[in-house]
Scaffold this active site. Structure first.
Site, PDB file in Angstrom:
ATOM      1  N   ASP A  98      11.337   1.927  10.227  1.00 46.49           N
ATOM      2  CA  ASP A  98      11.746   0.666  10.833  1.00 46.49           C
ATOM      3  C   ASP A  98      10.930  -0.426  10.143  1.00 46.49           C
ATOM      4  O   ASP A  98       9.892  -0.161   9.526  1.00 46.49           O
ATOM      5  CB  ASP A  98      11.546   0.650  12.347  1.00 46.49           C
TER       6      ASP A  98
HETATM    7  C1  BGC Z   1      14.678  -3.251  14.270  1.00 42.04           C
HETATM    8  C2  BGC Z   1      15.686  -2.382  13.567  1.00 42.04           C
HETATM    9  C3  BGC Z   1      16.377  -3.179  12.495  1.00 42.04           C
HETATM   10  C4  BGC Z   1      15.334  -3.742  11.541  1.00 42.04           C
HETATM   11  C5  BGC Z   1      15.904  -4.564  10.416  1.00 42.04           C
HETATM   12  C6  BGC Z   1      13.752  -3.953  13.307  1.00 42.04           C
HETATM   13  O1  BGC Z   1      12.974  -4.892  13.970  1.00 42.04           O
HETATM   14  O2  BGC Z   1      13.951  -2.472  15.191  1.00 42.04           O
HETATM   15  O3  BGC Z   1      16.623  -1.880  14.485  1.00 42.04           O
HETATM   16  O4  BGC Z   1      17.318  -2.403  11.832  1.00 42.04           O
HETATM   17  O5  BGC Z   1      14.447  -4.576  12.278  1.00 42.04           O
HETATM   18  O6  BGC Z   1      16.422  -5.754  10.877  1.00 42.04           O
END
Ligand code: BGC
Length: 735
Positions: free
Chosen positions: A262
């Site tokens: 993530d």
């Molecule tokens: C989120 C993810 C997301 C990523 C990219 C993160 O803060 O938890 O679900 O895909 O950001 O935007």
């Protein structure tokens, strides 16, 4: 003569090029051969380079070898607007407005696996057109508490339902040679403390409740990518977690895809190398930015990794495993022979979104058949509520979208009613203005003084002479509502809506309440309110879909993918469990008793049960019968039940199968969903619905043995129209 020479020449050069084309460039060669060929051509530098981001959403390929970059996009409800190379801010393109599909809670509420596949196929086409080869979705974290700010991005509280829905979604996406990146693996069931909370959970709850949807996505859906979560498990961050990534995902489940972090979820080079991470994204930029000077080459899997390799502190073989996975991803997507161009913002995609929205809307209550609205007798319609006009595709965090268009509930109703009745709108309540998401230099907005009593009184006055009042309220995508980064603070509706609704129902008993949300809400006014609808975040076609339900063009057939409890204390995470934890640890003491499993155990009546949803017609269930009354472990039992539409409208019903274990060595939930079928019945039509029960449907996870076991003894198959409305039961024995 000249022609013959040219032909000979081109044949010769074709033969030569066929001979010299490296295997990895041959789209028809076996993927594993392509991987090995490419791998042995790559330098150590090139191998390390593909492991980490080069921009907010992309990672490098191998330019020297003509291997393209990887481009990711959120997910999971549409293809996010382009952002600047190194920022979260929008890049202000004019050709990146997508179709916003309904939120995943709405999809789950359709209980229609064909629609999950349609959703995946359509969003995958949008991704392909936008040259994204990885879609950051779907999300399948289990709905443990109604306060979780991101529940709207997930598929509800039940492992069987979410497993059943995620598999076709993944297949649909990947049919476009776009990888689905299933997220957030694992135990990311709240936003509060999400970047560090250490979840303590029994192996049994892990395997029975929190992992099945991920396992199904990997083993049945064959997902090509998975995203680690921010939180910790067994005191290791989940983006580099020996137990989750190496032991379970890669070893036990045989996952051959890529583990993507993530954004900002990586914290340590050595752990990241050893504990199963393959690709690093978003470090320094997860809203906890350290320092701009920390560039991409300083990522944990960049220079520090290179340094360890050079010093011989880590093996190239381990690096090769990561690179193989990334090459596999590229050959499956961008370098596949089958890649299409995709399509974007098309009427077909909007229509698919509308169909999903229409099937997902749940009619929770409909006393005296207040709905559907009959335009022959209804001449004055009053619409009340901010959510009738508020955009719900924007905000809420990473799932925020720049939609090509969004039909609001009010616009949908106005278009449907035309000049057949008067449609009046008053706002009734208002939420504070929020700062624009993803906009550079967005200013803190000026807050106007909201006089809730004055807004309410205006609505009450207008309600007096309306033939029907339709309140469109619920939650929204503001911080501490349905939004990433934090949780809700209470189960109650915000912005004094409870007072507004109670007053309006008192003033005009012909009042319908439409809740727009991705979460359960308390309804202290439930008894007095004749009609209640859960209408989710339905994206581009939200207003048209809602109008189709309200005016009876579509007969509602959605069923709740999670329980609506009366009070927060009726939820296991808030009574047995210690949600949200002490900031360091959180123990899931509610164990396997999540959602309806908890209410059953404690004998608590829900406000609206898991699996509940009404129709404008009536279904009559006959008696269930089975083809035998005893089965051996390798045998299957077939249970059938006749279901008849005894009303005057065509409609669809979700017939649900729950299994109840009469006696077992470990405590088990009273019942568990193990099958469902959505059937379409014309008025008067009857169908025999069949379910197959096998050993898997009867098993539980034994902590001590570390495996799934089915104990012999007596079981019951319960068939019903919701988890609280069981129509017929049948007993059988496992030998
Ligand atoms: C989120 C993810 C997301 C990523 C990219 C993160 O803060 O938890 O679900 O895909 O950001 O935007």
């Amino acid at each position: 003569m000249k022609k013959t020479l040219t032909l000979l020449f081109s044949l010769a050069s074709f033969a030569l090029s066929a001979q010299t084309t490296p295997i990895y460039l041959n789209p028809n060669a076996n993927i594993e051969d392509r991987i090995e060929d490419a791998l042995q051509r790559m330098t150590l530098e090139e191998k390390v380079a593909v492991l980490h981001a080069q921009s907010k959403f992309s990672s490098p390929g191998v330019p020297r070898l003509g291997i393209p970059e990887n481009w990711m996009s959120d997910g999971p409800h549409g293809i996010r607007a382009e952002v600047l190379w190194d920022e979260w801010y929008g890049a202000d393109w004019t050709n990146d407005s997508c179709i916003a599909f309904p939120a995943l809670t709405a999809l789950a509420a359709t209980w229609n696996t064909d629609l999950a596949e349609l959703y995946g196929k359509n969003i995958g086409e949008e991704a392909r057109y936008r040259k994204k080869n990885v879609l950051l979705g779907p999300g399948v974290n289990i709905y443990r508490t109604p306060l979780n700010g991101r529940n709207f991005e997930y598929m509800g509280e039940d492992p069987f339902l979410s497993s059943s829905m995620v598999v076709p979604y993944v297949r649909g996406v990947q049919s476009n040679n776009v990888a689905a990146c299933v997220k957030h693996f694992a135990l990311n069931n709240q936003e509060k403390y999400r970047d560090h909370i250490n979840v303590i959970v029994s192996d049994r709850a892990l395997h029975e409740i929190y992992l099945p949807a991920f396992k199904a996505a990997v083993q049945q859906g064959k997902a090509w990518a998975i995203m680690g979560s921010y939180n910790r498990y067994k005191e290791q961050h989940c983006c580099h977690n020996q137990y989750l990534l190496n032991d379970i995902l890669k070893h036990d489940w045989d996952f051959d895809g890529v583990v993507i972090s993530d954004w900002g979820g990586v914290h340590d080079t050595k752990e990241a190398i050893n504990n199963g991470l393959d690709m690093e994204f978003g470090t320094w930029t997860n809203g906890m930015t350290w320092d701009k000077s920390n560039g991409y080459d300083k990522y944990f899997l960049a220079e520090p990794y290179r340094a360890m390799l050079k010093k011989g502190e880590t093996s190239e073989e381990q690096l090769n495993d990561k690179v193989r996975r990334i090459l596999r991803l590229i050959f499956r997507t961008n370098m596949s022979a089958n890649s299409s161009y995709g399509s974007f913002g098309s009427p077909e995609h909007a229509a698919a979104g509308r169909k999903i929205a229409e099937e997902g809307i749940v009619l929770l209550q409909n006393n005296n058949n207040l709905l559907p609205v009959d335009l022959n007798t209804t001449k004055k319609i009053l619409i009340v509520g901010e959510n009738a006009v508020k955009s719900m595709t924007v905000g809420g965090g990473s799932s925020s979208l720049k939609a090509k268009y969004e039909i609001s509930p009010l616009a949908g109703i106005q278009a449907r009613v035309g000049n057949r009745a008067e449609v009046k709108y008053v706002v009734g309540y208002e939420s504070p203005t929020t700062k624009e998401q993803d906009v550079k230099n967005a200013k803190e907005p000026e807050q106007k003084n909201i006089d809730a009593a004055a807004l309410r009184n205006e609505a009450i006055a207008a309600a007096r002479d309306a033939d029907i009042v339709i309140i469109i309220g619920g939650l929204n995508k503001n911080n501490e509502q349905d939004s990433e980064g934090d949780d809700r603070k209470t189960l109650d509706l915000p912005y004094e809506q409870d007072v507004l609704i109670a007053e309006l129902v008192k003033t005009n008993p012909k009042t319908a309440v439409i809740i727009i949300s991705g979460n359960a809400v308390a309804m202290p006014w439930v008894k007095q309110t004749p009609a209640i609808v859960e209408a989710w975040y339905n994206g581009t076609e939200a207003g048209n879909a809602l109008a189709a339900i309200l005016f009876g063009d579509v007969n509602p057939s959605g069923k709740l993918p999670f329980t609506f409890p009366v009070r927060l204390q009726d939820n296991g995470a808030h009574t047995a469990g210690d949600y949200p934890g002490d900031g360091e640890n959180e123990t899931y003491k509610d164990d396997i008793f999540v959602g309806y499993r908890w209410l059953d155990k404690e004998n608590i009546s829900p406000l609206f049960a898991f699996g509940h949803g009404l129709s404008y017609t009536t279904f009559n269930y006959g008696k269930a019968t089975a083809d035998k009354n005893k089965i051996a472990a390798n045998e299957k039992l077939k249970v059938t039940i006749p279901v008849k539409n005894i009303g005057t409208r065509d409609g669809a019903e979700v017939v649900q199968l729950y299994i109840s274990d009469k006696k077992s060595s470990l405590p088990r939930p009273l019942k568990e969903l193990k099958g469902f079928k959505k059937i379409y019945l014309q008025a008067g039509e009857e169908q025999i619905v069949a379910f197959t029960i096998d050993r898997e449907s009867l098993s539980f996870y034994d902590n001590n043995k570390g495996e799934w076991i089915a104990e012999s003894g007596e079981f019951e198959a319960w068939i019903g129209s919701s988890s609280a409305d069981i129509k017929s039961k049948i007993t059988f024995e496992l030998k």
